[in-house]
Motif scaffolding. Structure first.
Motif, PDB file in Angstrom:
ATOM      1  N   ASN A 114     -54.614-103.444  33.317  1.00 42.46           N
ATOM      2  CA  ASN A 114     -55.744-103.983  34.075  1.00 42.46           C
ATOM      3  C   ASN A 114     -57.053-103.319  33.675  1.00 42.46           C
ATOM      4  O   ASN A 114     -58.110-103.967  33.635  1.00 42.46           O
ATOM      5  CB  ASN A 114     -55.495-103.796  35.568  1.00 42.46           C
ATOM      6  N   ALA A 115     -56.999-102.005  33.392  1.00 44.12           N
ATOM      7  CA  ALA A 115     -58.216-101.315  32.957  1.00 44.12           C
ATOM      8  C   ALA A 115     -58.695-101.864  31.618  1.00 44.12           C
ATOM      9  O   ALA A 115     -59.904-102.109  31.422  1.00 44.12           O
ATOM     10  CB  ALA A 115     -57.946 -99.815  32.854  1.00 44.12           C
ATOM     11  N   LEU A 116     -57.768-102.094  30.684  1.00 49.41           N
ATOM     12  CA  LEU A 116     -58.149-102.669  29.397  1.00 49.41           C
ATOM     13  C   LEU A 116     -58.683-104.086  29.561  1.00 49.41           C
ATOM     14  O   LEU A 116     -59.623-104.494  28.868  1.00 49.41           O
ATOM     15  CB  LEU A 116     -56.940-102.665  28.454  1.00 49.41           C
ATOM     16  N   LEU A 117     -58.086-104.844  30.494  1.00 50.77           N
ATOM     17  CA  LEU A 117     -58.555-106.206  30.749  1.00 50.77           C
ATOM     18  C   LEU A 117     -59.987-106.191  31.283  1.00 50.77           C
ATOM     19  O   LEU A 117     -60.829-106.999  30.860  1.00 50.77           O
ATOM     20  CB  LEU A 117     -57.626-106.900  31.742  1.00 50.77           C
ATOM     21  N   GLY A 118     -60.283-105.258  32.208  1.00 49.46           N
ATOM     22  CA  GLY A 118     -61.641-105.156  32.735  1.00 49.46           C
ATOM     23  C   GLY A 118     -62.648-104.787  31.656  1.00 49.46           C
ATOM     24  O   GLY A 118     -63.736-105.374  31.572  1.00 49.46           O
ATOM     25  N   LEU A 119     -62.297-103.826  30.816  1.00 53.29           N
ATOM     26  CA  LEU A 119     -63.187-103.440  29.718  1.00 53.29           C
ATOM     27  C   LEU A 119     -63.353-104.581  28.721  1.00 53.29           C
ATOM     28  O   LEU A 119     -64.450-104.786  28.169  1.00 53.29           O
ATOM     29  CB  LEU A 119     -62.637-102.202  29.019  1.00 53.29           C
ATOM     30  N   GLY A 120     -62.276-105.323  28.497  1.00 54.93           N
ATOM     31  CA  GLY A 120     -62.371-106.470  27.599  1.00 54.93           C
ATOM     32  C   GLY A 120     -63.309-107.540  28.134  1.00 54.93           C
ATOM     33  O   GLY A 120     -64.068-108.158  27.364  1.00 54.93           O
ATOM     34  N   GLN A 121     -63.274-107.766  29.446  1.00 56.60           N
ATOM     35  CA  GLN A 121     -64.181-108.742  30.043  1.00 56.60           C
ATOM     36  C   GLN A 121     -65.632-108.304  29.893  1.00 56.60           C
ATOM     37  O   GLN A 121     -66.516-109.125  29.615  1.00 56.60           O
ATOM     38  CB  GLN A 121     -63.833-108.928  31.516  1.00 56.60           C
ATOM     39  N   ILE A 122     -65.878-107.013  30.105  1.00 54.14           N
ATOM     40  CA  ILE A 122     -67.237-106.499  29.939  1.00 54.14           C
ATOM     41  C   ILE A 122     -67.706-106.710  28.496  1.00 54.14           C
ATOM     42  O   ILE A 122     -68.821-107.194  28.244  1.00 54.14           O
ATOM     43  CB  ILE A 122     -67.292-105.009  30.309  1.00 54.14           C
ATOM     44  N   GLY A 123     -66.848-106.340  27.529  1.00 52.38           N
ATOM     45  CA  GLY A 123     -67.221-106.512  26.130  1.00 52.38           C
ATOM     46  C   GLY A 123     -67.468-107.964  25.762  1.00 52.38           C
ATOM     47  O   GLY A 123     -68.417-108.280  25.028  1.00 52.38           O
ATOM     48  N   LEU A 124     -66.635-108.867  26.291  1.00 53.63           N
ATOM     49  CA  LEU A 124     -66.793-110.287  25.994  1.00 53.63           C
ATOM     50  C   LEU A 124     -68.096-110.822  26.573  1.00 53.63           C
ATOM     51  O   LEU A 124     -68.819-111.584  25.917  1.00 53.63           O
ATOM     52  CB  LEU A 124     -65.601-111.062  26.553  1.00 53.63           C
ATOM     53  N   ALA A 125     -68.409-110.448  27.836  1.00 53.11           N
ATOM     54  CA  ALA A 125     -69.642-110.915  28.458  1.00 53.11           C
ATOM     55  C   ALA A 125     -70.874-110.410  27.701  1.00 53.11           C
ATOM     56  O   ALA A 125     -71.848-111.153  27.490  1.00 53.11           O
ATOM     57  CB  ALA A 125     -69.695-110.456  29.913  1.00 53.11           C
ATOM     58  N   ILE A 126     -70.841-109.149  27.283  1.00 51.17           N
ATOM     59  CA  ILE A 126     -71.968-108.585  26.522  1.00 51.17           C
ATOM     60  C   ILE A 126     -72.106-109.289  25.172  1.00 51.17           C
ATOM     61  O   ILE A 126     -73.222-109.619  24.733  1.00 51.17           O
ATOM     62  CB  ILE A 126     -71.772-107.068  26.332  1.00 51.17           C
ATOM     63  N   LEU A 127     -70.988-109.561  24.520  1.00 51.78           N
ATOM     64  CA  LEU A 127     -71.026-110.231  23.219  1.00 51.78           C
ATOM     65  C   LEU A 127     -71.599-111.641  23.347  1.00 51.78           C
ATOM     66  O   LEU A 127     -72.441-112.061  22.525  1.00 51.78           O
ATOM     67  CB  LEU A 127     -69.619-110.281  22.630  1.00 51.78           C
ATOM     68  N   ILE A 128     -71.167-112.387  24.350  1.00 48.90           N
ATOM     69  CA  ILE A 128     -71.677-113.743  24.545  1.00 48.90           C
ATOM     70  C   ILE A 128     -73.172-113.721  24.815  1.00 48.90           C
ATOM     71  O   ILE A 128     -73.938-114.512  24.241  1.00 48.90           O
ATOM     72  CB  ILE A 128     -70.919-114.431  25.697  1.00 48.90           C
ATOM     73  N   ALA A 129     -73.616-112.805  25.693  1.00 45.13           N
ATOM     74  CA  ALA A 129     -75.044-112.715  25.987  1.00 45.13           C
ATOM     75  C   ALA A 129     -75.849-112.340  24.751  1.00 45.13           C
ATOM     76  O   ALA A 129     -76.937-112.884  24.499  1.00 45.13           O
ATOM     77  CB  ALA A 129     -75.278-111.691  27.095  1.00 45.13           C
ATOM     78  N   TYR A 130     -75.309-111.443  23.945  1.00 47.73           N
ATOM     79  CA  TYR A 130     -76.005-110.999  22.738  1.00 47.73           C
ATOM     80  C   TYR A 130     -76.123-112.134  21.719  1.00 47.73           C
ATOM     81  O   TYR A 130     -77.172-112.340  21.100  1.00 47.73           O
ATOM     82  CB  TYR A 130     -75.260-109.816  22.128  1.00 47.73           C
ATOM     83  N   LEU A 131     -75.029-112.899  21.550  1.00 46.89           N
ATOM     84  CA  LEU A 131     -75.040-113.986  20.572  1.00 46.89           C
ATOM     85  C   LEU A 131     -75.920-115.145  21.015  1.00 46.89           C
ATOM     86  O   LEU A 131     -76.469-115.870  20.164  1.00 46.89           O
ATOM     87  CB  LEU A 131     -73.604-114.476  20.336  1.00 46.89           C
ATOM     88  N   LEU A 132     -76.060-115.348  22.313  1.00 42.62           N
ATOM     89  CA  LEU A 132     -76.903-116.443  22.813  1.00 42.62           C
ATOM     90  C   LEU A 132     -78.383-116.095  22.823  1.00 42.62           C
ATOM     91  O   LEU A 132     -79.232-116.975  22.687  1.00 42.62           O
ATOM     92  CB  LEU A 132     -76.462-116.830  24.236  1.00 42.62           C
ATOM     93  N   TYR A 133     -78.703-114.822  22.981  1.00 41.57           N
ATOM     94  CA  TYR A 133     -80.096-114.425  23.171  1.00 41.57           C
ATOM     95  C   TYR A 133     -80.931-114.676  21.913  1.00 41.57           C
ATOM     96  O   TYR A 133     -82.020-115.258  21.983  1.00 41.57           O
ATOM     97  CB  TYR A 133     -80.170-112.951  23.553  1.00 41.57           C
ATOM     98  N   THR A 134     -80.433-114.246  20.766  1.00 37.46           N
ATOM     99  CA  THR A 134     -81.221-114.361  19.532  1.00 37.46           C
ATOM    100  C   THR A 134     -81.558-115.812  19.182  1.00 37.46           C
ATOM    101  O   THR A 134     -82.723-116.121  18.869  1.00 37.46           O
ATOM    102  CB  THR A 134     -80.480-113.683  18.364  1.00 37.46           C
ATOM    103  N   PRO A 135     -80.611-116.762  19.224  1.00 41.67           N
ATOM    104  CA  PRO A 135     -80.992-118.159  18.948  1.00 41.67           C
ATOM    105  C   PRO A 135     -82.013-118.699  19.945  1.00 41.67           C
ATOM    106  O   PRO A 135     -82.873-119.508  19.567  1.00 41.67           O
ATOM    107  CB  PRO A 135     -79.664-118.918  19.058  1.00 41.67           C
ATOM    108  N   LEU A 136     -81.932-118.275  21.189  1.00 41.08           N
ATOM    109  CA  LEU A 136     -82.894-118.767  22.181  1.00 41.08           C
ATOM    110  C   LEU A 136     -84.306-118.308  21.879  1.00 41.08           C
ATOM    111  O   LEU A 136     -85.277-119.009  22.175  1.00 41.08           O
ATOM    112  CB  LEU A 136     -82.472-118.305  23.581  1.00 41.08           C
ATOM    113  N   THR A 137     -84.446-117.127  21.287  1.00 39.12           N
ATOM    114  CA  THR A 137     -85.794-116.627  20.978  1.00 39.12           C
ATOM    115  C   THR A 137     -86.451-117.420  19.862  1.00 39.12           C
ATOM    116  O   THR A 137     -87.682-117.394  19.715  1.00 39.12           O
ATOM    117  CB  THR A 137     -85.726-115.150  20.558  1.00 39.12           C
TER     118      THR A 137
END
Length: 410
Positions: A114-137
């Motif tokens: 469960n701890a790895l799953l929580g960290l994985g969710q955090i990493g996935l959310a950060i990655l999605i936000a990072y990949l979406l931000y640059t094209p939007l700019t």
């Protein structure tokens, strides 16, 4: 409507505390600025204590929030840089995406998977936000110009219109989540999200604002755990009203004059046997909600099973019987509609009596009634348990009299 009231009651005090911290920081008092420089480690200590308490109570999301909130503070304090790259997405915005994602998740505990799953969710959310931000700019964002004009001129250099829009979307997403479940835990996690935009600019006053805000959030996290623990101990989980433990605590505050009422749902076993325990739970919640509305100064508790207790301080039986009669009629007149039962109703005599003539296929209207036994503290029954016994005997009298009535023992 009830959720909105809970949301306001559990969020406004935290928002007021956060606002006071920001106002204190903006005052730029020399003592505060001196404290900010010399005790910069205090936010780490406060959030660390909050994280340890959260771990003790298996609050995995709160623990992760403590860590994530400290990241931009540490970045600003030790490197003065809040960007992964000066030309790309701000770190606080990435963290808000992860924390808003976690708000929709549940506490998973700290088992390795469960701890790895929580960290994985955090990493996935950060990655999605990072990949979406640059094209939007790279897009034409002139239509967002009014958003930037709403900003106070001092902060416009630190926030682009895109930043403000994304912050607003994430906050609205989080607000929707706590609107669906406005628990103490959800509300304080939402309030902590409001700190992240503050961490995107620099300066002595801004650093002081972040420090005071982190201290206040750590305090709110601790209070949230305490309040939830209190509710678990003194609130009935099914009905939401005070439990038997709360009753025994409350009676210690009573004076020498009070009335005890024992109430019982009539034929409750037949509801469970005929319609299933889900319907039985609905009946308990229905009766509990009506009990809490009793007039005359009474306070309702769930004693256990289908029994409830009402306490009327500084009252006599003659004064409260009219209020109990009104409560009894309120419960009896409510038509409870049962849709799509889990099991076919048994053809019992009691079921036949409880059905309404207007019942349609797939629906059944059932009538819930309660019996009440009343007793007052007297010289013969001076202890609370003795008064309870008298009230229980009066309840037995009400059952013998045909149920759905109020009986008094003197």
């Amino acid at each position: 409507m009830q959720n909105l009231q809970l949301l306001a009651r559990r969020t406004f005090p935290a928002l007021i505390l956060l606002t006071l911290c920001l106002m204190a920081a903006q005052s730029a008092h020399p003592w505060l600025l001196k404290w900010s420089g010399q005790l910069a480690y205090l936010p780490f200590l406060a959030m660390g204590c909050a994280a340890l308490v959260a771990i003790k109570f298996s609050r995995s999301r709160m623990t992760l929030y403590c860590v994530l909130l400290l990241l931009p503070y540490a970045a600003q304090l030790y490197s003065g840089q809040l960007w992964l790259n000066p030309d790309t997405v701000p770190l606080p915005l990435l963290l808000m995406a992860a924390m808003a994602w976690l708000l929709w998740d549940k506490d998973r505990g700290f088992a390795p998977f469960n701890a790895l799953l929580g960290l994985g969710q955090i990493g996935l959310a950060i990655l999605i936000a990072y990949l979406l931000y640059t094209p939007l700019t790279t897009l034409s964002l002139n239509w967002l110009a009014p958003v930037q004009q709403w900003l106070y001129p001092t902060y416009s250099a630190h926030f682009s219109a895109l930043d403000v829009s994304l912050y607003a979307i994430l906050l609205l997403t989080a607000l929707l989540r706590i609107g669906l479940s406005p628990t103490n835990n959800h509300c304080v996690l939402f309030v902590s999200l409001l700190l992240l935009p503050l961490m995107q600019w620099h300066g002595p006053q801004q650093l002081l604002s972040i420090q005071l805000s982190l201290l206040s959030i750590a305090l709110l996290f601790l209070l949230s755990v305490i309040l939830d623990s209190h509710n678990m101990a003194f609130r009935d989980e099914l009905t939401g009203i005070p439990s038997r433990r709360a009753l025994m605590q409350y009676v210690q505050t009573l004076g020498k004059k009070y009335v005890v009422v024992m109430a019982d749902i009539d034929h409750f076993k037949s509801f469970n046997d005929t319609y299933g325990h889900d319907v039985g739970d609905q009946v308990l919640r229905l009766v509990a909600s009506r009990m809490t509305r009793v007039t005359g100064g009474g306070k309702a508790f769930r004693y256990g099973g289908e029994e409830f207790t009402l306490i009327f301080p500084r009252r006599e039986p003659a004064q409260i019987v009219p209020h109990l009669e009104a409560l009894r009629e309120d419960i009896a007149n409510y038509q409870m509609v049962i849709r799509s039962p889990d099991r076919p109703p048994k053809k019992t005599k009691q079921t036949a009596k409880s059905r309404s003539k207007k019942s349609s296929p797939g629906k059944q209207n059932v009538r819930v009634t309660c019996s009440f036994g009343v007793a007052e503290r007297s010289s013969r029954a001076g202890e609370f348990m003795a008064v309870m016994k008298q009230a229980d005997m009066a309840l037995y009298d009400a059952k013998k009299a045909g149920r759905n009535c109020v009986k008094t023992r003197t």
